[in-house]
Scaffold this active site. Structure first.
Site, PDB file in Angstrom:
ATOM      1  N   VAL A 120      -2.210   8.860  10.011  1.00 57.04           N
ATOM      2  CA  VAL A 120      -3.622   9.135  10.305  1.00 57.04           C
ATOM      3  C   VAL A 120      -4.175   8.069  11.252  1.00 57.04           C
ATOM      4  CG1 VAL A 120      -5.951   9.326   9.331  1.00 57.04           C
ATOM      5  CG2 VAL A 120      -4.006  10.310   8.094  1.00 57.04           C
ATOM      6  N   ASP A 164      -1.082  -8.146   5.995  1.00 51.19           N
ATOM      7  CA  ASP A 164      -1.170  -7.393   4.744  1.00 51.19           C
ATOM      8  C   ASP A 164      -2.606  -7.494   4.231  1.00 51.19           C
ATOM      9  OD1 ASP A 164      -0.938  -6.575   1.987  1.00 51.19           O
ATOM     10  OD2 ASP A 164       1.234  -6.767   2.285  1.00 51.19           O
ATOM     11  N   TYR A 251      -1.770   5.179  -7.430  1.00 52.63           N
ATOM     12  CA  TYR A 251      -2.475   5.661  -6.239  1.00 52.63           C
ATOM     13  C   TYR A 251      -3.834   6.238  -6.634  1.00 52.63           C
ATOM     14  CZ  TYR A 251      -3.132   8.323  -1.854  1.00 52.63           C
ATOM     15  OH  TYR A 251      -3.606   8.845  -0.666  1.00 52.63           O
ATOM     16  N   GLN A 268     -25.016  -3.789  -4.474  1.00 57.28           N
ATOM     17  CA  GLN A 268     -25.314  -5.218  -4.657  1.00 57.28           C
ATOM     18  C   GLN A 268     -25.632  -5.926  -3.353  1.00 57.28           C
ATOM     19  OE1 GLN A 268     -21.942  -5.771  -7.896  1.00 57.28           O
ATOM     20  NE2 GLN A 268     -22.502  -7.720  -6.978  1.00 57.28           N
ATOM     21  N   THR A 281      -3.161  16.383   4.593  1.00 58.36           N
ATOM     22  CA  THR A 281      -3.239  16.452   6.048  1.00 58.36           C
ATOM     23  C   THR A 281      -1.837  16.280   6.627  1.00 58.36           C
ATOM     24  OG1 THR A 281      -5.417  15.445   5.895  1.00 58.36           O
ATOM     25  CG2 THR A 281      -4.387  15.429   8.067  1.00 58.36           C
TER      26      THR A 281
HETATM   27  P1  NAD Z   1       0.753   6.341   6.098  1.00 56.79           P
HETATM   28  O1  NAD Z   1       1.627   5.859   5.019  1.00 56.79           O
HETATM   29  O2  NAD Z   1       1.373   7.028   7.278  1.00 56.79           O
HETATM   30  O3  NAD Z   1      -0.157   5.170   6.661  1.00 56.79           O
HETATM   31  C1  NAD Z   1      -0.611   4.088   5.897  1.00 56.79           C
HETATM   32  C2  NAD Z   1      -0.569   2.833   6.758  1.00 56.79           C
HETATM   33  O4  NAD Z   1      -1.024   1.715   5.992  1.00 56.79           O
HETATM   34  C3  NAD Z   1       0.840   2.483   7.226  1.00 56.79           C
HETATM   35  O5  NAD Z   1       0.848   2.146   8.592  1.00 56.79           O
HETATM   36  C4  NAD Z   1       1.221   1.293   6.352  1.00 56.79           C
HETATM   37  O6  NAD Z   1       2.195   0.461   6.965  1.00 56.79           O
HETATM   38  C5  NAD Z   1      -0.110   0.632   6.146  1.00 56.79           C
HETATM   39  N1  NAD Z   1      -0.171  -0.198   4.949  1.00 56.79           N
HETATM   40  C6  NAD Z   1       0.229   0.127   3.690  1.00 56.79           C
HETATM   41  N2  NAD Z   1       0.005  -0.902   2.860  1.00 56.79           N
HETATM   42  C7  NAD Z   1      -0.551  -1.891   3.602  1.00 56.79           C
HETATM   43  C8  NAD Z   1      -0.989  -3.217   3.318  1.00 56.79           C
HETATM   44  N3  NAD Z   1      -0.908  -3.711   2.089  1.00 56.79           N
HETATM   45  N4  NAD Z   1      -1.498  -3.960   4.338  1.00 56.79           N
HETATM   46  C9  NAD Z   1      -1.581  -3.461   5.595  1.00 56.79           C
HETATM   47  N5  NAD Z   1      -1.176  -2.219   5.917  1.00 56.79           N
HETATM   48  C10 NAD Z   1      -0.668  -1.445   4.930  1.00 56.79           C
HETATM   49  O7  NAD Z   1      -0.323   7.315   5.408  1.00 56.79           O
HETATM   50  P2  NAD Z   1      -1.437   8.226   6.061  1.00 56.79           P
HETATM   51  O8  NAD Z   1      -1.133   9.636   5.737  1.00 56.79           O
HETATM   52  O9  NAD Z   1      -1.663   7.840   7.462  1.00 56.79           O
HETATM   53  O10 NAD Z   1      -2.700   7.813   5.184  1.00 56.79           O
HETATM   54  C11 NAD Z   1      -3.691   6.936   5.674  1.00 56.79           C
HETATM   55  C12 NAD Z   1      -4.807   6.804   4.646  1.00 56.79           C
HETATM   56  O11 NAD Z   1      -5.389   8.089   4.392  1.00 56.79           O
HETATM   57  C13 NAD Z   1      -4.321   6.278   3.304  1.00 56.79           C
HETATM   58  O12 NAD Z   1      -5.300   5.401   2.796  1.00 56.79           O
HETATM   59  C14 NAD Z   1      -4.233   7.500   2.448  1.00 56.79           C
HETATM   60  O13 NAD Z   1      -4.431   7.205   1.088  1.00 56.79           O
HETATM   61  C15 NAD Z   1      -5.354   8.362   2.995  1.00 56.79           C
HETATM   62  N6  NAD Z   1      -5.094   9.787   2.750  1.00 56.79           N
HETATM   63  C16 NAD Z   1      -4.152  10.461   3.466  1.00 56.79           C
HETATM   64  C17 NAD Z   1      -3.907  11.795   3.175  1.00 56.79           C
HETATM   65  C18 NAD Z   1      -2.892  12.600   3.942  1.00 56.79           C
HETATM   66  O14 NAD Z   1      -2.673  13.753   3.604  1.00 56.79           O
HETATM   67  N7  NAD Z   1      -2.289  12.095   4.980  1.00 56.79           N
HETATM   68  C19 NAD Z   1      -4.608  12.434   2.142  1.00 56.79           C
HETATM   69  C20 NAD Z   1      -5.536  11.690   1.427  1.00 56.79           C
HETATM   70  C21 NAD Z   1      -5.789  10.374   1.740  1.00 56.79           C
END
Ligand code: NAD
Ligand code: UDP
Length: 431
Positions: A120, A164, A251, A268, A281
C-alpha cells in the site's frame, strides 16, 4: 503519449484514465498511464542466450521492449538487463525521473509515510510524489522492499530511511501516513510479539511525533478490528467480535489498541487524527508469496499449480483495488472527518467463487497473449485456518457521505491488471 496498453472500465462502463479525486480544495488526480509506467512494466530487458547481442541492443529496441507494458512512458524507465544463462541482472539507474507537479511552497507538504516500502505504502508514495509533495519513507523492510520505491531514490523530493517504528524517530513533517505493520496473516503471525509491539509502540512513537510537530496523523486500521463479525455488512459503529488470545489477536488487538491510542492523543493532546479502516486490498507490488488470497490464487494459476481454497470456500471477502484505496486515503487525509472510516469495496465473493473468477481471468489473459491452452488448473481444498472470519463486507456509507468517495474498480479489471503484472515478473524470472 501513446494510448493505454490495457483499457480499463469502471462499474458504469466508463473508461478510467485518471485516478484520484478533486475534493476539499485539493486535486489529487493523476493520469493512470503515468502511474502504470511505474509498476506495470518489465524491470529489466531479458537477454537471449547471446549476451553480447543484448548488451548491444540499441536504445530504440530497448525502448520498444519496455513500451509493451508501459504505454510509451519509456523515457523514465531504467534498462537493466537480465541474463538467464547466468541468472544475473545488470542494474542501471534512471536517467530522468517522471515529471512531478511543481507545487508552490504554501501547498507542498512534508509527508512521512511509515511502511512506505510495502504494498500500500509504495502506491501512496507514487501518488504523493507525482502530486509534488516531499515524501520521506520510513521502513524496516520486514515485508516491504527497497525495489518498490527505488524508482524515486535520488529525487530531490524523496528520502528513504531504514528504521523500525518501535524506536522513536525525529523529523519535521506536516502529515503522517502511518502504515508500518505486516498485513498478511502468515507474516504477522511469524513473530506475534513483534507484531503487537509494532502496532502499539510504533503507533505511540508516531503519535508522539505528530503531537510535537502538529502534523495531521492518519493511521491504517483494518476490517480485522471487527473480528469474525456478527453484523453484516460492517459499519463503523460496530464494536467487533475478536478472539483476544487466538493466532490473529496480535494483529487484530494490535490494531484495536492503535485506534485507542490514536483517539487518546486526540482527546488529551488535541492531535489532528484520521482513522482508515481498510478492507481486503490487492494490486501490483503485493509480495507474491505473502500468503494472502489474491496473490496466492493468481501466482498459482499463472504457474499452472493447484489453487488452494481454505475450508469449503463459503467464507466471504470483499476485494478492493489498490487505486481506490489510495484515492480514499488521500481524500480522508484532506477531509475534516476524524471518526473511523471504512475504505473497501462492497462487491462480496465467496472464496470458492473468487478462485473461479481468478482462474477465468488468467486463462483470458493467456489466450489474449497467444499462450497455447494448457491443462486447466485444479481448485483444491486445504484446512481452514483458526479464527478465519466467515463473512466480510464494508458498509461504506460514511466514506460516501463524508469524503464523496466510492470504489470505481471492478474485481475483473483489477485482477486483470494484477495478472499482467505478475505475468511480466514471471517472464523475468522474478517469481
Ligand atoms: P505490507 O506488509 O506490504 O507493508 C507493510 C510495510 O510496513 C512493509 O514495508 C514493512 O517492511 C513495514 N514494516 C513492518 N513492520 C515495521 C516496523 N516495525 N518498522 C518499520 N516498518 C515496518 O502490507 P500492506 O498491505 O501494504 O499494509 C499496509 C498497512 O495497511 C498495514 O498497516 C496494514 O495493517 C494495513 N491494511 C492493509 C490491508 C490490505 O488488504 N492490504 C487491509 C487492512 C489494513
Ligand atoms: N485463503 C484461501 N486460500 C489461500 C489464501 C487465503 O482460501 O491460498 C482464504 C483465507 O482462509 C481467508 C480468505 O482467503 O478466508 C482471505 O485471506 P487473506 O489471507 O487474503 O486475508 P484475511 O483473512 O486477512 O482477510
Amino acid at each position: 503519449m501513446s494510448p493505454s496498453y490495457i483499457k480499463t472500465f469502471d462499474k458504469e462502463g466508463n473508461e478510467i484514465t485518471t485516478v484520484g479525486l478533486d475534493r476539499f480544495g485539493f486535486d489529487s488526480r493523476v493520469p493512470l498511464d503515468v502511474l502504470r509506467s511505474l509498476y506495470l512494466r518489465s524491470h529489466y530487458i531479458i537477454s537471449n542466450n547471446d549476451t553480447k547481442a543484448i548488451v548491444n541492443l540499441s536504445d530504440k529496441e530497448a525502448e520498444a521492449e519496455h513500451a509493451k507494458l508501459s504505454s510509451g512512458y519509456t523515457l523514465f524507465q531504467p534498462t537493466s538487463i537480465y541474463f538467464p544463462e547466468t541468472a544475473s541482472v545488470s542494474y542501471s539507474t534512471l536517467s530522468r525521473f517522471p515529471p512531478v507537479k511543481l507545487l508552490p511552497l504554501s501547498q507542498r507538504k512534508r509527508v512521512l509515510v511509515t511502511g512506505g516500502a510495502g504494498f500500500v505504502g509504495s502506491h501512496l508514495v507514487d501518488r504523493l510524489m507525482l502530486l509534488g509533495h516531499e515524501v520521506t519513507v520510513l521502513d524496516n523492510f520486514f515485508t516491504g522492499s527497497k525495489t518498490t520505491v527505488s524508482h524515486w531514490v535520488g529525487h530531490p523530493n524523496f528520502e528513504l530511511v531504514r528504521h523500525d517504528v518501535v524506536e522513536p524517530f525525529m523529523i519535521e513533517c506536516d502529515q503522517i501516513y502511518h502504515l508500518a505493520c505486516p498485513a498478511s496473516p502468515p507474516h504477522y503471525q511469524v513473530n506475534a510479539v513483534k507484531t503487537i509491539k509494532t502496532s502499539f509502540m510504533g503507533t505511540l512513537n508516531m503519535l508522539g511525533l505528530a503531537k510535537r510537530t502538529k502534523a495531521r496523523f492518519l493511521t491504517s486500521s483494518t476490517s480485522e478490528i471487527y473480528g469474525d463479525p456478527e453484523v453484516h455488512p460492517q459499519h463503523e459503529d460496530y464494536w467487533g467480535h475478536v478472539n483476544p488470545i487466538g493466532p490473529r489477536a496480535c494483529y487484530d488487538e494490535g490494531k484495536r489498541v492503535a485506534e485507542t491510542l490514536t483517539y487518546g492523543f486526540q482527546r488529551q493532546d488535541g492531535v489532528d487524527v484520521r482513522v482508515a479502516r481498510i478492507f481486503n486490498t490487492y494490486g501490483p507490488r503485493m509480495n507474491p508469496y505473502d500468503g494472502r488470497v489474491v496473490s496466492n490464487f493468481i501466482v498459482q494459476a499463472l504457474k499452472g499449480e493447484d489453487m488452494t481454497v481454505y475450508g469449503d470456500g463459503t467464507q466471504t471477502r470483499s476485494f478492493q483495488y489498490i487505486h481506490d484505496l489510495i484515492d480514499g486515503l488521500i481524500a480522508l487525509m484532506g477531509s475534516d472527518e476524524s471518526r473511523p472510516v471504512n475504505i473497501g469495496n462492497g462487491d462480496e465473493f465467496t472464496i470458492g467463487e473468487f478462485a473461479e473468477l481468478v482462474r477465468e481471468i488468467v486463462e483470458k489473459v493467456q489466450a489474449e497473449d497467444g499462450i497455447p491452452h494448457q491443462k486447466r488448473v485444479e481448485i483444491v481444498h486445504k484446512p481452514m485456518p483458526t479464527d478465519d472470519p466467515q463473512k466480510r463486507r464494508p458498509d461504506t456509507t460514511r466514506a460516501k457521505q463524508s469524503l464523496g468517495w466510492q470504489p470505481r474498480w471492478t474485481a475483473r479489471m483489477g485482477i486483470e491488471e494484477m495478472v499482467r503484472y505478475y505475468k511480466a515478473k514471471l517472464a523475468e524470472g522474478d517469481l
